[in-house]
Write a protein that holds these residues in place. Structure first.
Motif, PDB file in Angstrom:
ATOM      1  N   UNK A 104      -7.601  -7.125  -1.675  1.00 49.58           N
ATOM      2  CA  UNK A 104      -7.166  -6.225  -2.759  1.00 49.58           C
ATOM      3  C   UNK A 104      -7.354  -6.845  -4.146  1.00 49.58           C
ATOM      4  N   UNK A 105      -7.246  -8.164  -4.259  1.00 51.26           N
ATOM      5  CA  UNK A 105      -7.462  -8.762  -5.581  1.00 51.26           C
ATOM      6  C   UNK A 105      -8.927  -8.683  -5.977  1.00 51.26           C
ATOM      7  N   UNK A 106      -9.798  -8.742  -4.985  1.00 50.82           N
ATOM      8  CA  UNK A 106     -11.232  -8.682  -5.260  1.00 50.82           C
ATOM      9  C   UNK A 106     -11.649  -7.348  -5.850  1.00 50.82           C
ATOM     10  N   UNK A 107     -11.269  -6.242  -5.181  1.00 47.40           N
ATOM     11  CA  UNK A 107     -11.731  -4.936  -5.656  1.00 47.40           C
ATOM     12  C   UNK A 107     -10.686  -4.219  -6.504  1.00 47.40           C
ATOM     13  N   UNK A 126     -12.779   0.630  -0.056  1.00 43.01           N
ATOM     14  CA  UNK A 126     -11.635  -0.122   0.452  1.00 43.01           C
ATOM     15  C   UNK A 126     -10.581   0.835   1.027  1.00 43.01           C
ATOM     16  N   UNK A 127     -10.138   0.550   2.239  1.00 42.56           N
ATOM     17  CA  UNK A 127      -9.107   1.355   2.897  1.00 42.56           C
ATOM     18  C   UNK A 127      -8.056   0.394   3.420  1.00 42.56           C
ATOM     19  N   UNK A 128      -6.784   0.694   3.195  1.00 44.63           N
ATOM     20  CA  UNK A 128      -5.722  -0.185   3.689  1.00 44.63           C
ATOM     21  C   UNK A 128      -4.397   0.562   3.751  1.00 44.63           C
ATOM     22  N   UNK A 129      -3.432   0.016   4.529  1.00 47.68           N
ATOM     23  CA  UNK A 129      -2.092   0.624   4.529  1.00 47.68           C
ATOM     24  C   UNK A 129      -1.458   0.427   3.163  1.00 47.68           C
ATOM     25  N   UNK A 130      -0.547   1.328   2.780  1.00 49.45           N
ATOM     26  CA  UNK A 130       0.105   1.140   1.478  1.00 49.45           C
ATOM     27  C   UNK A 130       1.535   0.634   1.638  1.00 49.45           C
ATOM     28  N   UNK A 131       1.944   0.354   2.860  1.00 46.25           N
ATOM     29  CA  UNK A 131       3.270  -0.234   3.085  1.00 46.25           C
ATOM     30  C   UNK A 131       3.188  -1.134   4.324  1.00 46.25           C
ATOM     31  N   UNK A 132       4.312  -1.782   4.648  1.00 51.43           N
ATOM     32  CA  UNK A 132       4.394  -2.733   5.762  1.00 51.43           C
ATOM     33  C   UNK A 132       3.453  -3.932   5.575  1.00 51.43           C
TER      34      UNK A 132
END
Ligand SMILES: *Cc1c(COP(=O)(O)O)cnc(C)c1O
Length: 691
Positions: free
Chosen positions: A75-78, A536-542
């Motif tokens: 996440x810091x990269x993009x 980029x796709x990722x969960x937004x919690x947990x």
């Protein structure tokens, strides 16, 4: 239009030209001549992160931290400076970059759901759009100051990148301090641009195929105080412009689009070159000069434009193009044209995978490097030939619009390959089952590769024995369970290794869970389907919890292409995404980022999944936010209307059928009413599943 969907195989192959495996080698990172500090810092950071990733210590669930998630999802990269993870393990959004407050995306989604805005939901952060415009302009301003460039920068936004009214309106508003303009690539886009762009001094670049009406409108717009520049893309347009100008008695402002021989690379590499779809060849440009001179309009020729393709991942390509174009520019000025503008088109890239390399999903330069190279190159060519320096124009679309929207969607369910230790085999079981058990039982670090081949072969044999009636359904199920158990064990061993043998590479994919997403890839991420673009796709919690599952995503459509099984990675791409196991009765939200350019308008109604809900959010000074606009997604009535169904007729048809069934006593009155109610209610509802 259709330009990007009609990418040929040749295009696709070209994008593979870059050695993918070299992605993380330092040679892939070309340091631009004028590389600013930022670039160097980026590189150091990248190297550090890479080192920490290789010096892996196994992370157990209890030691998993948000830093592990940051690294995993890059996440810091993009995402910098807009997206990060907070201590609660939620994604946060800082729409004003490092200069303003931030919002907890998970909490924002929950509060929007309470306002009846259901998932999938597209959230637009207007402040991000503003920040992107500021950054691009600041970069050119800095370059202009640094090189003592004697000209200005006047960017334009290519409307085709995202034509949504609220976005274009915000863009014009935010662009005002910079006299930021618009670029139209078609007649309907010209309609938008003419009506919306009222900023004094801003440019309206008129590209695309033109007819007389188009040309006349562009010329007449000058009398409304607009600087509308007609860019000639086809030789046939030259006499058309001359005739319109004579008829109206107004001199037009004209540009030419040149087909450079410097080629782009990647997906859109063929947008340039001698056989490109648009633009004039050098002989045609000379012909244009002659025709304009003859019509006494050579003074009107004021702009040179080129566009070598989108998502240019290598700075060397940017440099080659501007070098060639600068020479064409000074030559045109020498020929007596009234040259004032040099328009470098689009192509400024977005770092989708955050690797800062020349991989197709990345770019090995930043906005400042881009601006520096353009300014320096144009200055040099002009100084050398004693030509006044032009106003510089760029038509950056992707780089302006990608970051501002975030698509949030939920997981409906999952499907897992059965795992867990199988029951030991009994003496009397079928030989094939005993063989599989033996393979499973004797599996070690030393033989796992061989064991994989054995297991696969035994499983195939089991199926063929079943087909001939020698193995029962129960026995076949047992064989398959044992095969999966072997694969699971092999995978666990393989993940511990530094090097995974090629023949085991598919194992992650075979063993991956399928996560069913409440989304249509065709509607919301068409480029992921059409041209394998990575987002980029990722969960937004947990995110403070270890994601123990490996998954691919399957969408709501009944099309087998409606899936996502390519994800960003530091090297190359990965085929499974790390996700968390679902908890009963708890929603699980993912988000797709950087999809604000091109996806919305190219999305289609496959299976009649319509537009998603969209909201526009701005930060308020008191660290809160306000909802500027809500654009409700399509209802079923709306999407059915697109294919000419009238919802009243549909309801009437169901009503008649229930009456008939009632008379023939095939349905009770109560059931018939329930059916009708559900049918009618559905018509006014969202096309996605309720969450
Ligand atoms: C598509 C297009 C652009 C925008 O390109 P990006 O790569 O999104 O910046 C600019 N100019 C022209 C002529 C285009 O066709």
């Amino acid at each position: 239009m259709g330009r990007r969907l009609t990418a040929t195989n040749a295009d696709a192959e070209e994008s593979l030209d870059q050695p993918k495996t070299a992605k993380n080698q330092s040679k892939a990172v070309e340091a631009p001549q004028e590389a600013g500090l930022e670039m160097k810092r980026d590189r150091e950071k990248r190297t550090n992160r890479h080192q920490s990733a290789t010096a892996q210590t196994p992370v157990t669930s209890s030691t998993w931290t948000i830093e592990n998630s940051e690294e995993l999802y890059r996440i810091n990269g993009w995402g910098e400076p807009y997206f990060s993870i907070n201590a609660a393990g939620h994604v946060t959004v800082s729409p004003q970059g490092d200069r303003g407050g931030s919002l907890d995306l998970y909490e924002l989604v929950n509060s929007l759901k309470l306002r009846n805005l259901n998932l999938p939901l597209l959230i637009r952060f207007s402040d991000i759009l503003e920040d992107r415009i500021e950054r691009l302009n600041a970069a050119f301003a800095k370059a202009i100051a640094r090189y003592n460039y004697e000209g200005a920068y006047r960017g334009v936004f290519p409307v085709k990148c995202n034509q949504q009214r609220h976005l274009v309106e915000s863009l014009v508003k935010f662009g005002k301090p910079y006299q930021f303009g618009l670029e139209a690539g078609s007649k309907p886009e010209l309609m938008i641009a003419l009506a919306n762009l009222k900023t004094p001094g801003a440019l309206l670049i008129c590209n695309g195929y033109k007819d007389r009406e188009y040309v006349e409108m562009a010329i007449l717009a000058q009398q409304l105080g607009k600087i509308a520049i007609i860019v000639l893309e086809q030789i046939e347009e030259v006499p058309m412009v001359i005739a319109a100008s004579r008829k109206l008695g107004i001199s037009p402002v004209v540009g030419v689009r040149v087909k450079l021989s410097s080629k782009g690379i990647g997906r859109w590499g063929t947008s340039a070159g001698d056989r490109a779809k648009f633009g004039l060849t050098i002989p045609e440009i000379l012909q244009t000069v002659d025709m304009l001179r003859e019509a006494d309009l050579l003074d009107s020729l004021q702009l040179l434009h080129y566009h070598i393709g989108s998502q240019i991942s290598a700075i060397s390509v940017v440099k080659d193009a501007i070098r060639e174009a600068s020479q064409v520019y000074v030559e045109l000025a020498k020929l007596g044209a009234g040259m004032r503008y040099l328009d470098v088109g689009g192509g400024l890239g977005v770092d989708y995978d955050g690797s800062k390399t020349n991989f197709y999903a990345s770019k090995n330069y930043n906005v400042q490097n881009y601006a520096n190279d353009i300014v320096a190159e144009v200055k040099e060519a002009c100084v050398e030939r004693g030509i006044p320096m032009p106003t510089l124009i760029s038509e950056s679309g992707r780089a302006i619009a990608s970051h501002q929207s975030v698509l949030v969607f939920n997981i409906l369910s999952t499907s897992d390959v059965p795992t867990g230790a199988p029951e030991p085999v009994r003496e009397e079981e079928h030989l094939i089952i005993r063989n599989l058990w033996e393979t499973y039982d004797s599996l070690t670090m030393d033989n796992y590769q061989e064991a994989y081949h054995d297991a696969a072969q035994f499983k195939e044999e089991a199926v063929s024995l079943f087909n001939f009636g020698y193995v029962s359904l129960t026995e076949r199920a047992r064989a398959e369970r044992l095969f999966w158990a072997c694969c699971q064990k092999i995978l666990e061993i393989a993940r511990q290794q530094d090097y995974v043998p090629d023949d085991l590479e598919d194992l992650e994919k075979i063993m991956a869970s399928i996560y069913y997403i409440n989304l249509s890839v065709f509607q919301s991420a068409p480029d992921s389907w059409a041209i394998d673009q990575l987002f980029p796709i990722m969960p937004i919690h947990r995110l403070d919890e270890e994601p123990t599952k490996r998954a691919t995503l399957a969408d709501l459509t009944c099309d087998s292409d409606g899936k996502i099984d390519q994800f960003i990675d530091l090297r190359d791409v990965k085929h499974v995404l790390e996700l968390h196991p679902l908890h009963a009765d708890q929603p699980y939200y993912l988000a797709m980022f950087l999809g604000g350019a091109y996806q919305e308008i190219m999305g289609n109604l496959h299976n009649l999944f319509g537009d998603t809900n969209a909201v526009h959010i701005t930060l308020t000074p008191n660290k809160g936010y306000q909802i500027d606009h809500v654009v409700k997604g399509d209802t079923m009535t709306e999407v059915l209307g697109y294919v000419q169904y009238d919802s009243e007729d549909l309801v009437e048809s169901i009503r008649q059928q229930t009456e008939q069934a009632l008379q023939e006593k095939r349905i009770s009155l109560q059931d018939s009413q329930l059916l009708l109610q559900n049918y009618e209610r559905s018509l006014s509802r969202y096309t996605y599943l309720s969450s």
